[in-house]
Design a protein around this motif. Structure first.
Motif, PDB file in Angstrom:
ATOM      1  N   GLU A  74      -7.392 -23.529   6.263  1.00 42.61           N
ATOM      2  CA  GLU A  74      -6.995 -22.304   5.568  1.00 42.61           C
ATOM      3  C   GLU A  74      -6.406 -22.665   4.211  1.00 42.61           C
ATOM      4  N   GLY A  75      -6.961 -22.102   3.155  1.00 48.95           N
ATOM      5  CA  GLY A  75      -6.443 -22.334   1.817  1.00 48.95           C
ATOM      6  C   GLY A  75      -7.504 -22.908   0.903  1.00 48.95           C
ATOM      7  N   GLY A  76      -7.055 -23.715  -0.057  1.00 53.13           N
ATOM      8  CA  GLY A  76      -7.967 -24.336  -1.008  1.00 53.13           C
ATOM      9  C   GLY A  76      -7.865 -23.764  -2.411  1.00 53.13           C
ATOM     10  N   LEU A  77      -7.104 -22.672  -2.568  1.00 56.92           N
ATOM     11  CA  LEU A  77      -6.889 -22.085  -3.892  1.00 56.92           C
ATOM     12  C   LEU A  77      -5.394 -21.933  -4.124  1.00 56.92           C
ATOM     13  N   GLN A  82      -7.181 -20.774  -8.377  1.00 55.10           N
ATOM     14  CA  GLN A  82      -7.869 -21.978  -8.842  1.00 55.10           C
ATOM     15  C   GLN A  82      -7.946 -23.016  -7.722  1.00 55.10           C
ATOM     16  N   PRO A  83      -9.037 -23.795  -7.660  1.00 58.68           N
ATOM     17  CA  PRO A  83      -9.156 -24.824  -6.626  1.00 58.68           C
ATOM     18  C   PRO A  83      -7.966 -25.787  -6.650  1.00 58.68           C
ATOM     19  N   ALA A  84      -7.406 -26.045  -5.470  1.00 60.65           N
ATOM     20  CA  ALA A  84      -6.258 -26.947  -5.345  1.00 60.65           C
ATOM     21  C   ALA A  84      -6.150 -27.409  -3.897  1.00 60.65           C
ATOM     22  N   ASP A  85      -5.599 -28.586  -3.726  1.00 59.58           N
ATOM     23  CA  ASP A  85      -5.330 -29.091  -2.385  1.00 59.58           C
ATOM     24  C   ASP A  85      -4.062 -28.402  -1.896  1.00 59.58           C
ATOM     25  N   THR A  86      -4.229 -27.364  -1.120  1.00 63.35           N
ATOM     26  CA  THR A  86      -3.090 -26.575  -0.648  1.00 63.35           C
ATOM     27  C   THR A  86      -2.727 -26.887   0.795  1.00 63.35           C
ATOM     28  N   ARG A  87      -3.263 -27.958   1.351  1.00 61.62           N
ATOM     29  CA  ARG A  87      -2.966 -28.301   2.740  1.00 61.62           C
ATOM     30  C   ARG A  87      -1.473 -28.506   2.937  1.00 61.62           C
ATOM     31  N   THR A  88      -0.955 -27.905   3.978  1.00 63.59           N
ATOM     32  CA  THR A  88       0.436 -28.112   4.345  1.00 63.59           C
ATOM     33  C   THR A  88       0.554 -29.449   5.081  1.00 63.59           C
ATOM     34  N   ARG A  89       1.766 -29.888   5.259  1.00 69.49           N
ATOM     35  CA  ARG A  89       2.005 -31.128   6.015  1.00 69.49           C
ATOM     36  C   ARG A  89       1.402 -30.989   7.418  1.00 69.49           C
ATOM     37  N   ASN A  90       1.607 -29.826   8.043  1.00 65.37           N
ATOM     38  CA  ASN A  90       1.057 -29.607   9.387  1.00 65.37           C
ATOM     39  C   ASN A  90      -0.470 -29.612   9.386  1.00 65.37           C
ATOM     40  N   GLN A  91      -1.082 -29.034   8.368  1.00 61.89           N
ATOM     41  CA  GLN A  91      -2.543 -29.052   8.283  1.00 61.89           C
ATOM     42  C   GLN A  91      -3.056 -30.481   8.112  1.00 61.89           C
ATOM     43  N   LYS A  92      -2.395 -31.259   7.281  1.00 62.16           N
ATOM     44  CA  LYS A  92      -2.828 -32.648   7.076  1.00 62.16           C
ATOM     45  C   LYS A  92      -2.765 -33.422   8.380  1.00 62.16           C
ATOM     46  N   HIS A 121     -22.361 -27.476  -5.606  1.00 62.36           N
ATOM     47  CA  HIS A 121     -21.616 -27.334  -6.859  1.00 62.36           C
ATOM     48  C   HIS A 121     -20.368 -26.494  -6.628  1.00 62.36           C
ATOM     49  N   LYS A 122     -19.551 -26.962  -5.697  1.00 57.84           N
ATOM     50  CA  LYS A 122     -18.299 -26.301  -5.346  1.00 57.84           C
ATOM     51  C   LYS A 122     -17.200 -27.351  -5.334  1.00 57.84           C
ATOM     52  N   ALA A 123     -15.961 -26.909  -5.439  1.00 65.26           N
ATOM     53  CA  ALA A 123     -14.821 -27.818  -5.346  1.00 65.26           C
ATOM     54  C   ALA A 123     -14.424 -28.074  -3.888  1.00 65.26           C
ATOM     55  N   CYS A 124     -14.920 -27.290  -2.982  1.00 67.41           N
ATOM     56  CA  CYS A 124     -14.585 -27.345  -1.561  1.00 67.41           C
ATOM     57  C   CYS A 124     -14.741 -28.758  -0.993  1.00 67.41           C
ATOM     58  N   PRO A 125     -13.742 -29.276  -0.361  1.00 66.77           N
ATOM     59  CA  PRO A 125     -12.519 -28.691   0.169  1.00 66.77           C
ATOM     60  C   PRO A 125     -11.305 -28.811  -0.764  1.00 66.77           C
ATOM     61  N   CYS A 126     -11.538 -29.082  -2.015  1.00 62.75           N
ATOM     62  CA  CYS A 126     -10.481 -29.141  -3.037  1.00 62.75           C
ATOM     63  C   CYS A 126      -9.587 -30.376  -2.910  1.00 62.75           C
ATOM     64  N   PHE A 127     -10.106 -31.415  -2.275  1.00 62.25           N
ATOM     65  CA  PHE A 127      -9.497 -32.748  -2.262  1.00 62.25           C
ATOM     66  C   PHE A 127     -10.609 -33.726  -1.895  1.00 62.25           C
ATOM     67  N   ASP A 128     -10.357 -35.012  -2.093  1.00 64.08           N
ATOM     68  CA  ASP A 128     -11.374 -36.036  -1.867  1.00 64.08           C
ATOM     69  C   ASP A 128     -11.382 -36.482  -0.402  1.00 64.08           C
ATOM     70  N   ALA A 129     -12.022 -35.695   0.440  1.00 66.69           N
ATOM     71  CA  ALA A 129     -12.072 -35.980   1.879  1.00 66.69           C
ATOM     72  C   ALA A 129     -12.796 -37.283   2.170  1.00 66.69           C
ATOM     73  N   GLN A 130     -13.861 -37.551   1.442  1.00 66.08           N
ATOM     74  CA  GLN A 130     -14.636 -38.769   1.669  1.00 66.08           C
ATOM     75  C   GLN A 130     -13.746 -39.998   1.500  1.00 66.08           C
ATOM     76  N   ASN A 131     -12.957 -40.029   0.459  1.00 62.49           N
ATOM     77  CA  ASN A 131     -12.071 -41.155   0.208  1.00 62.49           C
ATOM     78  C   ASN A 131     -10.885 -41.172   1.176  1.00 62.49           C
ATOM     79  N   GLU A 132     -10.300 -40.020   1.414  1.00 61.89           N
ATOM     80  CA  GLU A 132      -9.107 -39.953   2.268  1.00 61.89           C
ATOM     81  C   GLU A 132      -9.381 -40.395   3.697  1.00 61.89           C
ATOM     82  N   TYR A 133     -10.574 -40.121   4.200  1.00 57.95           N
ATOM     83  CA  TYR A 133     -10.880 -40.414   5.594  1.00 57.95           C
ATOM     84  C   TYR A 133     -11.903 -41.526   5.774  1.00 57.95           C
ATOM     85  N   GLN A 134     -12.128 -42.331   4.768  1.00 55.93           N
ATOM     86  CA  GLN A 134     -13.163 -43.363   4.815  1.00 55.93           C
ATOM     87  C   GLN A 134     -12.879 -44.426   5.876  1.00 55.93           C
TER      88      GLN A 134
END
Length: 136
Positions: A74-77, A82-92, A121-134
């Motif tokens: 839930e989130g992303g703006l 505007q696109p942003a990493d809006t994940r809460t600590r609990n979501q992370k 051509h979207k910002a989704c998920p608004c953070f670098d998931a590929q790098n974060e979870y590699q």
């Protein structure tokens, strides 16, 4: 049994200061697709809800749905939309735990953000998931 080789992380593309509960997601997707397109949804408080059985093809990444799982938070703006990493600590925490579980069940699966798929051509998920979870 469906072969899963991709786990795609999404955001709901909703503002961080507006609630978009799982019931709203289900209603939105039912209107759009006739069913819920994501397999899992994580609300701001970190609650993980399975919204579609893993053996059912989703509607979250055109051209990849037949062999992927869709995980959305839930989130992303930001407050201005505007696109942003809006994940809460609990979501992370919940997202990491869910992705670890999914990788155990589907060890061949790569984890990518929606934006990392070719032709997206979207910002989704608004953070670098590929790098974060590699390293999962």
């Amino acid at each position: 049994m469906r072969r899963i080789d991709l786990i795609v992380v999404h955001c709901s593309a909703t503002r961080c200061n507006q609630s978009f509960p799982v019931t709203a997601l289900i209603r939105c997707h039912a209107d759009r697709f006739g069913f819920t397109g994501y397999h899992y949804y994580i609300t701001r408080d970190g609650t993980v809800t399975q919204t579609r059985h893993e053996q059912l093809i989703g509607a979250h990444a055109r051209g990849y749905n037949s062999h992927s799982l869709g995980v959305c938070y839930e989130g992303g703006l930001d407050k201005e939309g505007q696109p942003a990493d809006t994940r809460t600590r609990n979501q992370k925490r919940s997202l990491l735990s869910l992705l670890k579980k999914l990788k155990r069940a589907h060890p061949e699966a790569r984890i990518l953000g929606h934006r990392d798929l070719p032709g997206v051509h979207k910002a989704c998920p608004c953070f670098d998931a590929q790098n974060e979870y590699q390293d999962l």
